[in-house]
Design a protein around this motif. Structure first.
Motif, PDB file in Angstrom:
ATOM      1  N   GLU A 176       0.830  -1.216   0.000  1.00  0.00           N
ATOM      2  CA  GLU A 176       0.000   0.000   0.000  1.00  0.00           C
ATOM      3  C   GLU A 176       0.858   1.257   0.000  1.00  0.00           C
ATOM      4  N   ARG A 177       1.977   1.221   0.717  1.00  0.00           N
ATOM      5  CA  ARG A 177       2.860   2.388   0.747  1.00  0.00           C
ATOM      6  C   ARG A 177       3.375   2.683  -0.666  1.00  0.00           C
ATOM      7  N   CYS A 178       3.787   1.624  -1.366  1.00  0.00           N
ATOM      8  CA  CYS A 178       4.287   1.818  -2.735  1.00  0.00           C
ATOM      9  C   CYS A 178       3.164   2.328  -3.633  1.00  0.00           C
ATOM     10  N   ARG A 179       1.975   1.726  -3.481  1.00  0.00           N
ATOM     11  CA  ARG A 179       0.864   2.126  -4.347  1.00  0.00           C
ATOM     12  C   ARG A 179       0.450   3.573  -4.095  1.00  0.00           C
ATOM     13  N   SER A 180       0.511   3.993  -2.824  1.00  0.00           N
ATOM     14  CA  SER A 180       0.111   5.370  -2.503  1.00  0.00           C
ATOM     15  C   SER A 180       1.033   6.388  -3.178  1.00  0.00           C
ATOM     16  N   GLU A 181       2.231   5.939  -3.546  1.00  0.00           N
ATOM     17  CA  GLU A 181       3.168   6.841  -4.244  1.00  0.00           C
ATOM     18  C   GLU A 181       3.117   6.596  -5.756  1.00  0.00           C
ATOM     19  N   GLY A 182       2.161   5.760  -6.186  1.00  0.00           N
ATOM     20  CA  GLY A 182       1.967   5.544  -7.620  1.00  0.00           C
ATOM     21  C   GLY A 182       2.773   4.394  -8.207  1.00  0.00           C
ATOM     22  N   PHE A 183       3.299   3.506  -7.365  1.00  0.00           N
ATOM     23  CA  PHE A 183       4.114   2.399  -7.862  1.00  0.00           C
ATOM     24  C   PHE A 183       3.421   1.057  -7.629  1.00  0.00           C
ATOM     25  N   GLU A 184       3.316   0.259  -8.694  1.00  0.00           N
ATOM     26  CA  GLU A 184       2.757  -1.099  -8.582  1.00  0.00           C
ATOM     27  C   GLU A 184       3.905  -2.078  -8.333  1.00  0.00           C
ATOM     28  N   VAL A 185       3.898  -2.710  -7.202  1.00  0.00           N
ATOM     29  CA  VAL A 185       4.980  -3.629  -6.848  1.00  0.00           C
ATOM     30  C   VAL A 185       4.368  -4.916  -6.306  1.00  0.00           C
ATOM     31  N   GLU A 186       4.840  -6.047  -6.791  1.00  0.00           N
ATOM     32  CA  GLU A 186       4.416  -7.302  -6.176  1.00  0.00           C
ATOM     33  C   GLU A 186       5.271  -7.517  -4.922  1.00  0.00           C
ATOM     34  N   VAL A 187       4.610  -7.795  -3.811  1.00  0.00           N
ATOM     35  CA  VAL A 187       5.344  -7.898  -2.537  1.00  0.00           C
ATOM     36  C   VAL A 187       5.177  -9.295  -1.954  1.00  0.00           C
ATOM     37  N   GLU A 188       6.288  -9.856  -1.527  1.00  0.00           N
ATOM     38  CA  GLU A 188       6.286 -11.184  -0.902  1.00  0.00           C
ATOM     39  C   GLU A 188       7.020 -11.057   0.432  1.00  0.00           C
ATOM     40  N   VAL A 189       6.397 -11.591   1.482  1.00  0.00           N
ATOM     41  CA  VAL A 189       7.088 -11.638   2.778  1.00  0.00           C
ATOM     42  C   VAL A 189       7.293 -13.096   3.143  1.00  0.00           C
ATOM     43  N   LEU A 190       8.536 -13.469   3.411  1.00  0.00           N
ATOM     44  CA  LEU A 190       8.854 -14.853   3.757  1.00  0.00           C
ATOM     45  C   LEU A 190       9.305 -14.933   5.206  1.00  0.00           C
ATOM     46  N   ASP A 191       9.022 -16.054   5.800  1.00  0.00           N
ATOM     47  CA  ASP A 191       9.503 -16.281   7.159  1.00  0.00           C
ATOM     48  C   ASP A 191      11.021 -16.524   7.114  1.00  0.00           C
ATOM     49  N   THR A 192      11.423 -17.504   6.321  1.00  0.00           N
ATOM     50  CA  THR A 192      12.842 -17.857   6.201  1.00  0.00           C
ATOM     51  C   THR A 192      13.201 -18.074   4.740  1.00  0.00           C
ATOM     52  N   VAL A 193      14.352 -17.549   4.352  1.00  0.00           N
ATOM     53  CA  VAL A 193      14.845 -17.768   2.984  1.00  0.00           C
ATOM     54  C   VAL A 193      16.363 -17.828   3.072  1.00  0.00           C
ATOM     55  N   ASP A 194      17.015 -18.438   2.083  1.00  0.00           N
ATOM     56  CA  ASP A 194      18.485 -18.427   2.118  1.00  0.00           C
ATOM     57  C   ASP A 194      18.974 -16.986   2.023  1.00  0.00           C
ATOM     58  N   SER A 195      18.596 -16.316   0.953  1.00  0.00           N
ATOM     59  CA  SER A 195      18.988 -14.917   0.750  1.00  0.00           C
ATOM     60  C   SER A 195      17.925 -14.297  -0.152  1.00  0.00           C
ATOM     61  N   THR A 196      17.436 -13.135   0.215  1.00  0.00           N
ATOM     62  CA  THR A 196      16.406 -12.502  -0.627  1.00  0.00           C
ATOM     63  C   THR A 196      17.004 -12.136  -1.982  1.00  0.00           C
ATOM     64  N   ASN A 197      18.301 -11.776  -2.010  1.00  0.00           N
ATOM     65  CA  ASN A 197      18.934 -11.483  -3.305  1.00  0.00           C
ATOM     66  C   ASN A 197      18.987 -12.731  -4.180  1.00  0.00           C
ATOM     67  N   SER A 198      19.450 -13.849  -3.591  1.00  0.00           N
ATOM     68  CA  SER A 198      19.559 -15.087  -4.381  1.00  0.00           C
ATOM     69  C   SER A 198      18.188 -15.492  -4.905  1.00  0.00           C
ATOM     70  N   ARG A 199      17.179 -15.396  -4.031  1.00  0.00           N
ATOM     71  CA  ARG A 199      15.838 -15.795  -4.453  1.00  0.00           C
ATOM     72  C   ARG A 199      15.386 -14.980  -5.666  1.00  0.00           C
ATOM     73  N   LEU A 200      15.571 -13.666  -5.605  1.00  0.00           N
ATOM     74  CA  LEU A 200      15.073 -12.826  -6.701  1.00  0.00           C
ATOM     75  C   LEU A 200      15.932 -12.936  -7.960  1.00  0.00           C
ATOM     76  N   LEU A 201      17.203 -13.228  -7.796  1.00  0.00           N
ATOM     77  CA  LEU A 201      18.048 -13.393  -8.985  1.00  0.00           C
ATOM     78  C   LEU A 201      17.677 -14.657  -9.734  1.00  0.00           C
TER      79      LEU A 201
END
Ligand code: BTN
Length: 270
Positions: free
Chosen positions: A18-43
């Motif tokens: 909602e914060r991103c959208r209120s500034e006019g940006f459409e962003v898909e957001v994912e919140v994870l409990d545990t991940v190896d690395s958020t960078n590795s996951r997105l790469l």
């Protein structure tokens, strides 16, 4: 992960979205409990959304620059943003400096007024590291599209892992005082919208503007530094950045400009 009263409010994907959208940006957001690395996951992931944000309560293999570990305790501020781009990554040269300045602006807004950038992209408060940035990219597909990932870690409330960090460090808990810690989702949303503004606009132009006011952010300003470039050491006084984001060092032989790719910088007396 089991929650207890000492832990901050869990990350909330809707708040970030909602914060991103209120500034006019459409962003898909994912919140994870545990991940190896958020960078590795997105790469590595197959993601079609133009902009994707992944935040995690905990990383098991958090990565820093130059192969270092980024210690990511439970309930930290660790997130990455992925941008699927149709242009070359060269337009984003120097982005780390802009992200550093963004982080300082956001943290100063929380009262951490002395947040500064140690070139190329550590955020320090009085010489202690508060936040780090890891920018990575790869090309993909037949059209050679670029996947750009900007990972950000802010020390929020470190526990025993603070001992493991191989440099002076601090956290928001120490700097803001207990009870006044910001909500992590609000902080992530604020940093994300600032980052979106920069990435969606003219990055080279923003870097030229930033170079003119770099003193506001420059943790090295005027200090003696030693820059390691391959096997060579360059000594001199840090003298800001040029319009391409290169570090300027005033040496006995004149001004030397260094890019971030192959340089480590340390105050000479370290
Ligand atoms: C550094 O200072 O060396 C960079 C640290 C970057 C840490 C962040 S935390 C979120 C993202 N995921 C990672 O594995 N690293 C970055």
């Amino acid at each position: 992960m089991t929650w207890n009263d000492n832990m901050p409010t869990p990350l909330n994907s809707s708040l970030i979205f909602e914060r991103c959208r209120s500034e006019g940006f459409e962003v898909e957001v994912e919140v994870l409990d545990t991940v190896d690395s958020t960078n590795s996951r997105l790469l590595e992931a197959d993601i079609s959304s133009p902009v994707f944000l992944c935040a995690a309560e905990r990383q098991t293999v958090g990565r820093g620059r130059r192969g270092k570990v980024w210690y990511s305790p439970e309930s930290g501020v660790t997130f990455s943003m992925r941008f699927n781009l149709s242009e070359s990554v060269s337009r984003f040269n120097g982005l780390s400096l802009l992200v550093g300045a963004i982080l300082c602006d956001s943290l100063r807004g929380l009262g951490v007024v002395d947040a500064m950038v140690k070139w190329p992209n550590d955020v320090l408060v009085h010489g202690s590291k508060l936040a780090g940035i890891l920018i990575e990219s790869r090309t993909t597909g037949l059209n050679k599209e670029t996947v750009l990932v900007v990972g950000i870690g802010v020390n929020y409330k470190r526990g025993k892992e603070a001992r493991l960090i191989d440099q002076a460090s601090t956290d928001l808990d120490a700097l803001c005082g207990s009870g006044e810690l910001p909500d992590r989702s609000v902080l992530i949303g604020d940093i994300a919208t600032r980052l979106l503004s920069v990435v969606s606009e003219d990055v080279p132009g923003a870097l030229i503007q930033l170079s003119a006011r770099w003193q506001e952010y420059d943790a090295l300003n005027g200090t003696w530094v030693m820059a390691k470039v391959a096997s060579e050491c360059i000594h001199g006084r840090a003298a800001g950045i040029d319009t391409n984001g290169n570090l300027r060092i005033d040496t006995a032989d004149g001004i030397c400009c260094l890019n971030s790719a192959d340089v480590s910088v340390r105050p000479e007396n370290d």
